[in-house]
Design a protein around this motif. Structure first.
Motif, short mmCIF file in Angstrom:
data_model
loop_
_atom_site.label_atom_id
_atom_site.label_comp_id
_atom_site.label_asym_id
_atom_site.label_seq_id
_atom_site.Cartn_x
_atom_site.Cartn_y
_atom_site.Cartn_z
N GLU A 14 0.91 -1.18 0.13
CA GLU A 14 -0.13 -0.16 -0.12
C GLU A 14 0.87 1.34 0.17
O GLU A 14 0.69 2.28 -0.68
CB GLU A 14 -0.93 0.03 1.33
CG GLU A 14 -2.04 -0.83 1.28
CD GLU A 14 -2.81 -1.16 2.51
OE1 GLU A 14 -2.27 -0.51 3.62
OE2 GLU A 14 -3.77 -1.66 2.59
N THR A 15 1.97 1.23 0.84
CA THR A 15 2.76 2.35 0.87
C THR A 15 3.37 2.92 -0.42
O THR A 15 3.50 3.74 -0.81
CB THR A 15 3.71 2.20 2.04
OG1 THR A 15 3.06 2.05 3.30
CG2 THR A 15 4.74 3.44 2.38
N MET A 16 4.03 1.75 -1.02
CA MET A 16 4.72 1.80 -2.22
C MET A 16 3.74 2.08 -3.49
O MET A 16 4.18 2.97 -4.28
CB MET A 16 5.62 0.59 -2.50
CG MET A 16 6.62 0.71 -3.72
SD MET A 16 7.65 -0.58 -4.14
CE MET A 16 8.87 -0.54 -3.21
N ALA A 31 7.68 -7.59 -8.28
CA ALA A 31 8.28 -8.34 -7.03
C ALA A 31 8.46 -9.85 -7.52
O ALA A 31 9.12 -10.60 -6.79
CB ALA A 31 7.61 -8.32 -5.69
N GLY A 32 7.82 -10.20 -8.71
CA GLY A 32 7.95 -11.51 -9.17
C GLY A 32 6.85 -12.46 -8.63
O GLY A 32 6.87 -13.72 -8.80
N CYS A 33 5.75 -11.91 -8.42
CA CYS A 33 4.40 -12.42 -8.04
C CYS A 33 3.45 -12.11 -9.09
O CYS A 33 3.55 -11.45 -9.78
CB CYS A 33 3.97 -12.03 -6.68
SG CYS A 33 5.21 -12.35 -5.43
N SER A 60 12.60 -3.78 -0.15
CA SER A 60 13.98 -3.08 0.70
C SER A 60 14.64 -2.54 -0.19
O SER A 60 15.12 -1.20 -0.21
CB SER A 60 14.58 -3.83 1.46
OG SER A 60 15.75 -3.37 2.25
N SER A 61 14.94 -2.93 -1.57
CA SER A 61 15.79 -2.81 -2.47
C SER A 61 15.09 -1.61 -3.38
O SER A 61 16.08 -0.88 -4.20
CB SER A 61 16.29 -3.90 -3.31
OG SER A 61 16.84 -4.89 -2.71
N ASN A 62 13.70 -1.58 -3.52
CA ASN A 62 13.20 -0.65 -4.43
C ASN A 62 12.38 0.42 -3.62
O ASN A 62 11.59 1.07 -4.51
CB ASN A 62 12.52 -1.57 -5.39
CG ASN A 62 13.15 -2.54 -6.17
OD1 ASN A 62 13.83 -1.64 -7.33
ND2 ASN A 62 13.26 -3.59 -5.88
#
Length: 83
Positions: A14-16, A31-33, A60-62
């Motif tokens: 939600e935040t992203m 995210a690969g899903c 975390s990485s993005n």
């Protein structure tokens, strides 16, 4: 207080999504899903531990630099953490 892992991942999504102006389905794909991943978590569906770890690492990485990581919801993985 420790939250259910589903709520942790949904909070990150939600935040992203809000910060980046993307749908949660698009975030799931990045995210690969599959696109229904976060919707499925909201309705009580689950995921494997390796999927949780991969998706958390993706966040975390993005993570947007101008947005605070919700430490009160989920601890942010350390960069370059060995598997």
């Amino acid at each position: 207080m420790m939250l259910d892992y589903r709520k942790q991942l949904v909070c990150l999504a939600e935040t992203m999504a809000t910060a980046r102006g993307l749908s949660e389905a698009r975030i799931a794909n990045l995210a690969g899903c599959d696109g229904n991943f976060f919707a499925r978590l909201r309705t009580g569906g689950g995921c494997r531990v390796d999927t949780f770890n991969r998706v958390t690492e993706f966040f975390s990485s993005n993570w947007p630099m101008n947005v605070r990581w919700p430490e009160e919801i989920i601890v942010r993985p350390m960069a370059g953490k060995a598997a």
